[in-house]
Design a protein around this motif. Sequence first.
Motif, mmCIF file in Angstrom:
data_model
loop_
_atom_site.group_PDB
_atom_site.id
_atom_site.type_symbol
_atom_site.label_atom_id
_atom_site.label_comp_id
_atom_site.label_asym_id
_atom_site.label_seq_id
_atom_site.Cartn_x
_atom_site.Cartn_y
_atom_site.Cartn_z
ATOM 1 N N VAL A 77 37.358 23.117 -10.179
ATOM 2 C CA VAL A 77 38.213 24.305 -10.149
ATOM 3 C C VAL A 77 37.530 25.472 -9.453
ATOM 4 O O VAL A 77 38.180 26.454 -9.056
ATOM 5 C CB VAL A 77 38.629 24.708 -11.580
ATOM 6 N N GLY A 110 40.206 15.715 -14.602
ATOM 7 C CA GLY A 110 39.281 15.606 -15.722
ATOM 8 C C GLY A 110 39.963 15.367 -17.058
ATOM 9 O O GLY A 110 39.308 14.984 -18.033
ATOM 10 N N PHE A 111 41.293 15.588 -17.121
ATOM 11 C CA PHE A 111 42.048 15.346 -18.354
ATOM 12 C C PHE A 111 42.797 14.021 -18.329
ATOM 13 O O PHE A 111 43.533 13.713 -19.271
ATOM 14 C CB PHE A 111 43.046 16.488 -18.581
ATOM 15 N N TRP A 130 36.129 18.933 -13.812
ATOM 16 C CA TRP A 130 36.428 20.298 -14.244
ATOM 17 C C TRP A 130 35.703 21.325 -13.378
ATOM 18 O O TRP A 130 36.217 22.422 -13.137
ATOM 19 C CB TRP A 130 36.038 20.471 -15.720
ATOM 20 N N ARG A 146 34.227 13.736 -16.726
ATOM 21 C CA ARG A 146 35.252 14.778 -16.881
ATOM 22 C C ARG A 146 34.715 16.143 -16.455
ATOM 23 O O ARG A 146 35.414 16.923 -15.789
ATOM 24 C CB ARG A 146 35.732 14.825 -18.330
ATOM 25 N N VAL A 147 33.488 16.436 -16.844
ATOM 26 C CA VAL A 147 32.876 17.710 -16.452
ATOM 27 C C VAL A 147 32.784 17.820 -14.934
ATOM 28 O O VAL A 147 32.991 18.901 -14.369
ATOM 29 C CB VAL A 147 31.485 17.844 -17.102
ATOM 30 N N THR A 188 42.092 18.921 -8.965
ATOM 31 C CA THR A 188 40.812 18.287 -9.296
ATOM 32 C C THR A 188 40.452 18.528 -10.752
ATOM 33 O O THR A 188 40.013 17.603 -11.461
ATOM 34 C CB THR A 188 39.696 18.819 -8.382
ATOM 35 N N ALA A 189 40.636 19.747 -11.226
ATOM 36 C CA ALA A 189 40.335 20.037 -12.628
ATOM 37 C C ALA A 189 41.229 19.220 -13.558
ATOM 38 O O ALA A 189 40.774 18.731 -14.606
ATOM 39 C CB ALA A 189 40.501 21.529 -12.897
ATOM 40 N N LEU A 190 42.488 19.037 -13.188
ATOM 41 C CA LEU A 190 43.403 18.266 -14.021
ATOM 42 C C LEU A 190 43.009 16.794 -14.100
ATOM 43 O O LEU A 190 43.271 16.136 -15.107
ATOM 44 C CB LEU A 190 44.833 18.401 -13.491
ATOM 45 N N TRP A 215 31.738 11.911 -21.115
ATOM 46 C CA TRP A 215 32.036 13.321 -20.860
ATOM 47 C C TRP A 215 31.582 13.772 -19.479
ATOM 48 O O TRP A 215 32.178 14.682 -18.889
ATOM 49 C CB TRP A 215 31.360 14.198 -21.928
ATOM 50 N N ASP A 224 34.695 18.236 -3.975
ATOM 51 C CA ASP A 224 35.737 17.712 -4.851
ATOM 52 C C ASP A 224 36.112 16.282 -4.474
ATOM 53 O O ASP A 224 36.326 15.429 -5.337
ATOM 54 C CB ASP A 224 36.977 18.604 -4.783
#
Length: 414
Positions: free
Chosen positions: A179, A97-98, A176, A172-173, A93-95, A169, A29
């Motif tokens: 997670v 990506g947004f 994501w 961002r992936v 970490t997933a956030l 993209w 991550d």
Amino acid sequence: MYSWYRSTTPGGRRAFVATFGGWALEAADAQIFGLVLPTLMALWHLSEGQAGLLASATLVCTALGGWLAGFASDRWGRVRVLQVTIAWYAVATALVGFAGGFESLLVLRCLQGFGFGGEWAAGAVLISEYVSTRYRGRVLGAVQSGWAVGWGVALVAFSAAFSLLPATWAWRVMFWLGVLPALLVVLIRRGVGDPPVYRREREPVSWTGIFRPGLARVTIFGALLGLGSHGGYYALTTFLRKTRGLTVLSTTGYLAVFITAAFAGYVVSGIMSDRVGRRKNIIGFAVLCLLSLVPFLLLPLNNAGMLVASAPLGFFSAGMPGGLGALFAELFPTEVRGSGQGFCYNLGRIVSAAFPAAVGFLSAEIGLAASIAVFAGAAYLLAIVAACCLPETRTAGLPDLADPSTAAPHTVSR
């Protein structure tokens, strides 16, 4: 290490898997950001200053997260805090990506940092209390080697994402996918418990407990050792990224060599820590780090030369932190072990956040190579002095255990 793994209890084996996996997934991550940063700078037109602020803010929050998690692991338990920190950095970490721009990215990177620092503090103290003194160095070194494994995983994921998806993209992936470490929390909840020594020896603690009489000196020199180790590493990596217009740092070939050498450095450092002692091992790697920098400072290396010279640098620069876990664990009694490890290991991260800017400022006066030599030399010299001022703990082991080098991992004395 394998002898310990075969002979230890199921709880100890599960603790090793959990801490190694947590550290490897945290590394994956953490490395994602460095890999996608050039893309973000191009897409969002970020300046070098903004990129530097993102890196520095994350380091500061990582250090603060390590201190807080170390103290929390003493108060509320090693396993509980490890679960929280892994879930925290996975979700953060997933956030990322947004994120829609610099400001939101900065906030989310800071949240990531709190989880990054906390995972090492809780995980290192957890596994150190399951391992006997005879194997503690190599087991902690093996756990640290998970960082190189996670780095390699991030590199593979980066190559796949940017090969299959457009850059808008792909980055961002990448985040994501971060997670996924949250799944490790399920394993930890099902099979890992706090070490017996912690359950038997735990006492109410204060966050200032590591500065009480009898421990203050150890805490101060331990923190200086962590500062020297991290400061030297960041000085070296700053040099590699900036000198001679080098591009090899962003290539798969260079990273593969560096990551492989780093993995070996972590493992060998742990073994040597058990064989020659904690202090001698750290001092030896500090000296070798400086020597491995000489070709970069004195020789006109091209990218091919850098590829060859990167192997010893990756090996020795990894060996330094690879030897810290066992020493820090053995310096502190159980009731403040997490606080002590978290503070000593992470202080250097805050100070190191200023290293890139300081190197740049000094390089304007004396040149980049000389500036790096000054900062790296000072950092590793500080680490050597601090190590010399700390006690050798290899034969004594954890303060709460009676002769753990020959006793079972859970033997406890009051």
